[in-house]
Motif scaffolding. Sequence first.
Motif, PDB file in Angstrom:
ATOM      1  N   LEU A 256       0.816  -1.217   0.000  1.00  0.00           N
ATOM      2  CA  LEU A 256       0.000   0.000   0.000  1.00  0.00           C
ATOM      3  C   LEU A 256       0.848   1.263   0.000  1.00  0.00           C
ATOM      4  CD1 LEU A 256      -2.928  -0.947   2.390  1.00  0.00           C
ATOM      5  CD2 LEU A 256      -3.101  -0.358  -0.019  1.00  0.00           C
ATOM      6  N   VAL A 257       1.991   1.227   0.679  1.00  0.00           N
ATOM      7  CA  VAL A 257       2.858   2.412   0.708  1.00  0.00           C
ATOM      8  C   VAL A 257       3.336   2.742  -0.699  1.00  0.00           C
ATOM      9  CG1 VAL A 257       5.101   3.286   1.509  1.00  0.00           C
ATOM     10  CG2 VAL A 257       3.582   2.089   3.107  1.00  0.00           C
ATOM     11  N   MET A 258       3.663   1.721  -1.474  1.00  0.00           N
ATOM     12  CA  MET A 258       4.201   1.943  -2.812  1.00  0.00           C
ATOM     13  C   MET A 258       3.112   2.177  -3.851  1.00  0.00           C
ATOM     14  SD  MET A 258       7.226  -0.923  -2.924  1.00  0.00           S
ATOM     15  CE  MET A 258       7.780  -0.450  -4.572  1.00  0.00           C
ATOM     16  N   SER A 259       1.990   1.490  -3.708  1.00  0.00           N
ATOM     17  CA  SER A 259       1.004   1.513  -4.803  1.00  0.00           C
ATOM     18  C   SER A 259      -0.422   1.588  -4.281  1.00  0.00           C
ATOM     19  CB  SER A 259       1.169   0.253  -5.661  1.00  0.00           C
ATOM     20  OG  SER A 259       0.898  -0.912  -4.893  1.00  0.00           O
ATOM     21  N   GLY A 260      -0.647   2.437  -3.286  1.00  0.00           N
ATOM     22  CA  GLY A 260      -1.940   2.479  -2.621  1.00  0.00           C
ATOM     23  C   GLY A 260      -3.128   2.628  -3.545  1.00  0.00           C
ATOM     24  N   GLN A 261      -3.084   3.599  -4.441  1.00  0.00           N
ATOM     25  CA  GLN A 261      -4.231   3.862  -5.318  1.00  0.00           C
ATOM     26  C   GLN A 261      -4.476   2.684  -6.259  1.00  0.00           C
ATOM     27  OE1 GLN A 261      -4.033   7.643  -7.291  1.00  0.00           O
ATOM     28  NE2 GLN A 261      -5.966   7.368  -8.358  1.00  0.00           N
ATOM     29  N   ILE A 262      -3.413   2.179  -6.866  1.00  0.00           N
ATOM     30  CA  ILE A 262      -3.540   1.047  -7.776  1.00  0.00           C
ATOM     31  C   ILE A 262      -4.017  -0.188  -7.024  1.00  0.00           C
ATOM     32  CG2 ILE A 262      -2.226  -0.540  -9.256  1.00  0.00           C
ATOM     33  CD1 ILE A 262      -0.400   1.861  -9.917  1.00  0.00           C
ATOM     34  N   PHE A 263      -3.439  -0.427  -5.861  1.00  0.00           N
ATOM     35  CA  PHE A 263      -3.760  -1.614  -5.067  1.00  0.00           C
ATOM     36  C   PHE A 263      -5.228  -1.622  -4.663  1.00  0.00           C
ATOM     37  CE2 PHE A 263      -3.862  -4.358  -1.376  1.00  0.00           C
ATOM     38  CZ  PHE A 263      -2.938  -5.358  -1.668  1.00  0.00           C
ATOM     39  N   MET A 264      -5.708  -0.504  -4.131  1.00  0.00           N
ATOM     40  CA  MET A 264      -7.098  -0.449  -3.666  1.00  0.00           C
ATOM     41  C   MET A 264      -8.082  -0.527  -4.832  1.00  0.00           C
ATOM     42  SD  MET A 264      -6.738  -0.638  -0.482  1.00  0.00           S
ATOM     43  CE  MET A 264      -8.466  -0.493   0.016  1.00  0.00           C
ATOM     44  N   ALA A 265      -7.691  -0.001  -5.983  1.00  0.00           N
ATOM     45  CA  ALA A 265      -8.539  -0.120  -7.172  1.00  0.00           C
ATOM     46  C   ALA A 265      -8.652  -1.580  -7.609  1.00  0.00           C
ATOM     47  CB  ALA A 265      -7.984   0.735  -8.307  1.00  0.00           C
ATOM     48  N   GLU A 266      -7.543  -2.318  -7.508  1.00  0.00           N
ATOM     49  CA  GLU A 266      -7.565  -3.745  -7.859  1.00  0.00           C
ATOM     50  C   GLU A 266      -8.435  -4.528  -6.877  1.00  0.00           C
ATOM     51  OE1 GLU A 266      -6.581  -5.209 -10.429  1.00  0.00           O
ATOM     52  OE2 GLU A 266      -5.023  -3.990 -11.356  1.00  0.00           O
ATOM     53  N   VAL A 267      -8.387  -4.173  -5.598  1.00  0.00           N
ATOM     54  CA  VAL A 267      -9.235  -4.832  -4.600  1.00  0.00           C
ATOM     55  C   VAL A 267     -10.702  -4.640  -4.958  1.00  0.00           C
ATOM     56  CG1 VAL A 267      -9.995  -4.797  -2.187  1.00  0.00           C
ATOM     57  CG2 VAL A 267      -7.553  -4.683  -2.721  1.00  0.00           C
ATOM     58  N   ALA A 268     -11.072  -3.404  -5.282  1.00  0.00           N
ATOM     59  CA  ALA A 268     -12.463  -3.099  -5.625  1.00  0.00           C
ATOM     60  C   ALA A 268     -12.889  -3.809  -6.905  1.00  0.00           C
ATOM     61  CB  ALA A 268     -12.636  -1.593  -5.772  1.00  0.00           C
ATOM     62  N   GLY A 269     -11.983  -3.867  -7.865  1.00  0.00           N
ATOM     63  CA  GLY A 269     -12.342  -4.443  -9.160  1.00  0.00           C
ATOM     64  C   GLY A 269     -12.392  -5.960  -9.179  1.00  0.00           C
ATOM     65  N   SER A 270     -11.592  -6.602  -8.335  1.00  0.00           N
ATOM     66  CA  SER A 270     -11.485  -8.065  -8.378  1.00  0.00           C
ATOM     67  C   SER A 270     -12.451  -8.764  -7.426  1.00  0.00           C
ATOM     68  CB  SER A 270     -10.063  -8.496  -8.018  1.00  0.00           C
ATOM     69  OG  SER A 270      -9.798  -8.225  -6.648  1.00  0.00           O
ATOM     70  N   GLY A 271     -12.970  -8.010  -6.460  1.00  0.00           N
ATOM     71  CA  GLY A 271     -13.803  -8.629  -5.444  1.00  0.00           C
ATOM     72  C   GLY A 271     -13.016  -9.333  -4.367  1.00  0.00           C
ATOM     73  N   ALA A 272     -11.712  -9.079  -4.302  1.00  0.00           N
ATOM     74  CA  ALA A 272     -10.879  -9.676  -3.254  1.00  0.00           C
ATOM     75  C   ALA A 272     -11.305  -9.170  -1.876  1.00  0.00           C
ATOM     76  CB  ALA A 272      -9.402  -9.340  -3.496  1.00  0.00           C
ATOM     77  N   GLU A 273     -11.091  -9.994  -0.853  1.00  0.00           N
ATOM     78  CA  GLU A 273     -11.320  -9.587   0.533  1.00  0.00           C
ATOM     79  C   GLU A 273      -9.980  -9.165   1.123  1.00  0.00           C
ATOM     80  OE1 GLU A 273     -14.990 -12.341   2.117  1.00  0.00           O
ATOM     81  OE2 GLU A 273     -12.966 -13.168   2.188  1.00  0.00           O
ATOM     82  N   LEU A 274      -9.875  -7.921   1.545  1.00  0.00           N
ATOM     83  CA  LEU A 274      -8.630  -7.410   2.100  1.00  0.00           C
ATOM     84  C   LEU A 274      -8.798  -7.220   3.605  1.00  0.00           C
ATOM     85  CD1 LEU A 274      -5.763  -6.380   1.436  1.00  0.00           C
ATOM     86  CD2 LEU A 274      -6.737  -4.082   1.270  1.00  0.00           C
ATOM     87  N   LEU A 275      -8.027  -7.974   4.378  1.00  0.00           N
ATOM     88  CA  LEU A 275      -8.082  -7.874   5.830  1.00  0.00           C
ATOM     89  C   LEU A 275      -6.700  -7.501   6.353  1.00  0.00           C
ATOM     90  CD1 LEU A 275     -10.281 -11.003   6.403  1.00  0.00           C
ATOM     91  CD2 LEU A 275     -10.895  -8.686   7.067  1.00  0.00           C
ATOM     92  N   PRO A 276      -6.577  -6.329   6.992  1.00  0.00           N
ATOM     93  CA  PRO A 276      -5.269  -5.892   7.485  1.00  0.00           C
ATOM     94  C   PRO A 276      -4.820  -6.706   8.693  1.00  0.00           C
ATOM     95  CG  PRO A 276      -6.967  -4.324   8.133  1.00  0.00           C
ATOM     96  CD  PRO A 276      -7.631  -5.339   7.252  1.00  0.00           C
ATOM     97  N   ILE A 277      -3.542  -7.058   8.730  1.00  0.00           N
ATOM     98  CA  ILE A 277      -3.006  -7.896   9.794  1.00  0.00           C
ATOM     99  C   ILE A 277      -2.079  -7.129  10.729  1.00  0.00           C
ATOM    100  CG2 ILE A 277      -1.636  -9.982  10.284  1.00  0.00           C
ATOM    101  CD1 ILE A 277      -4.475 -10.447   9.157  1.00  0.00           C
ATOM    102  N   ASP A 278      -1.457  -6.049  10.271  1.00  0.00           N
ATOM    103  CA  ASP A 278      -0.718  -5.200  11.218  1.00  0.00           C
ATOM    104  C   ASP A 278      -1.619  -4.965  12.428  1.00  0.00           C
ATOM    105  OD1 ASP A 278       1.715  -4.812  10.104  1.00  0.00           O
ATOM    106  OD2 ASP A 278       1.263  -2.895   9.180  1.00  0.00           O
ATOM    107  N   SER A 279      -1.081  -5.067  13.632  1.00  0.00           N
ATOM    108  CA  SER A 279      -1.932  -4.987  14.821  1.00  0.00           C
ATOM    109  C   SER A 279      -2.727  -3.684  14.860  1.00  0.00           C
ATOM    110  CB  SER A 279      -1.088  -5.134  16.089  1.00  0.00           C
ATOM    111  OG  SER A 279      -0.127  -4.116  16.188  1.00  0.00           O
ATOM    112  N   GLU A 280      -2.104  -2.576  14.413  1.00  0.00           N
ATOM    113  CA  GLU A 280      -2.783  -1.283  14.458  1.00  0.00           C
ATOM    114  C   GLU A 280      -3.925  -1.213  13.451  1.00  0.00           C
ATOM    115  OE1 GLU A 280       1.344  -1.001  15.960  1.00  0.00           O
ATOM    116  OE2 GLU A 280       0.434  -1.791  14.124  1.00  0.00           O
ATOM    117  N   HIS A 281      -3.674  -1.630  12.223  1.00  0.00           N
ATOM    118  CA  HIS A 281      -4.716  -1.554  11.200  1.00  0.00           C
ATOM    119  C   HIS A 281      -5.818  -2.568  11.458  1.00  0.00           C
ATOM    120  CE1 HIS A 281      -1.098   0.107   9.108  1.00  0.00           C
ATOM    121  NE2 HIS A 281      -1.954   1.097   9.024  1.00  0.00           N
TER     122      HIS A 281
END
Length: 396
Positions: free
Chosen positions: A131-156
Motif C-alpha cells: 500500500l505504501v508503494m502503490s496504494g491507489q492502484i492496489f485499492m482499485a484492484e481490490v475493488a475491481g477483483s472482489g478480493a477480501e482485504l483484511l489488514p493484519i498489522d496490529s494497528e490496522h
Amino acid sequence: MSEIKLITVLGSTGSIGVNTLDVIQRHPDRYSVFALTANTSVDDLFAQVMATAPRYAVMRDEERAADLRNRLRMTGSETEVLYGEAGLIEVSEHPQCHMVMAAIVGAAGLLPTLAAVKSGKRVLLANKEALVMSGQIFMAEVAGSGAELLPIDSEHNAIYQCMPLDFSRGLAGSGVSRILLTGSGGPFRELPLQDFERVTPDQACAHPNWSMGRKISVDSATMMNKGLEFIEACWLFNANPDQIDVVVHPQSVIHSMVEYVDGSVLAQMGNPDMRTPIAYGLGWPERIESGVSLLDLVKVARLDFQAPDPVRFPCLKLAKAVMQEGKTASVVLNAANEIVVQAFLEGKTRFSSIPEVIEQVLETVRLVDAVDIDTILGADAEARALAREFLQRLSV
C-alpha cells in the motif's frame, strides 16, 4: 462439515509467517497449508515443509531452491519447489488457493500480493509496502477483483475492528471524526538524544513489547514503521492525512482507536501478540482461538499516552509529509528507508543517518504520478540507487 481452506503464506519463515502457521495448526479442521515461501532460509523452510506438507515451496533464488528440492527429495516429500518472483506469483494466484498471508517484508512482496488481489483471494495483508508503494492502484484492484482485504498489522487490524461495517464513503460519511494510530515509541522513547549516535543494531532490534524481524524492529525504533502505517491507514480506510493522529502508547495494550463524531472512542485492546490479528483475519467474520493469553487489566494497571516527539522521531514527520505530497513520494521514502536500514544492520552507517539519507533522497529525486506498476518500480530503483550513493559519500 465446511470446506478446509488452503492458505499460501508468503514469507513463512519470518515472525508473521511463523505465527500464522501456529494459528493454522490449531485448527486442522478449518485450514491447511497450500504453499510456503522464504527468501534465504533454506533450513527453516525445509523444517516447515516437513511439518505441514504443502503442495508448493518457493525460494527467492534458483540455487537455494535446488538445495531445498534435493533435501526434500531425500525424504520422499511430494512438495514441489519453485523459485523467484514467478514462483511467488504462481502460488499467490493459484486457483486452488483460498487465502494468502502477505508477510514478505519490503518491496519484494508487492507483485505477489497484487497477484493474489487480482485473482480475488482473501488477502491477509501484513506487507506494508504494497500500500505504501502503490496504494491507489492496489485499492482499485481490490475493488475491481472482489478480493477480501483484511489488514493484519496490529494497528490496522484494531482500526478495522473498530470501524463501521461500511466506510467506503470516507470517514466523515461514516460518522468517524478521527483515527488514533498508536505506537509504543520503540526502545529509544526515552533515550537521551545525544546517545543516538552510538546506537547499535542489536539495541535497535531489542523491542520492549513485540517480537519482530530485524528490519521492522529498526523501523519501530525510528518510528518509520508508524510512518508507513500512517500512509497505509490513509489508503485502507479512505482517510485524509489530517484525519489520522499518531499517539505514543508505551504499553502496547491499546492497538489503535477510532473516534466518532458523537464523542465515542472505540479501542481494540489485547496482549501484544500477532496471533490475535492473524486469527481475526483467518476466521473473519467468525472469531477463532489464537493461542494468545487473555488480557489481565489489573496486571497492566495503567495505560499511558503522549504525543510523538518530532525531534526524536524525524522519520514519522517525513512519512506524513510524503502522504501530503503524493505522486511517487511514498515509493521513494520506502525504497530509501530499506537501503539505509540494511546498511545500518550491516554496521555500514550510523542509526542517526537513517532519516538523513531518506530526506536527502526525497529532496533529490524527481517525483512523478504513480500511474502504473512500471512507473512505481522505476521510482523504487532510482531511489535505491540514490540512497546507496549518499551512503557511499557518508563513508568516505
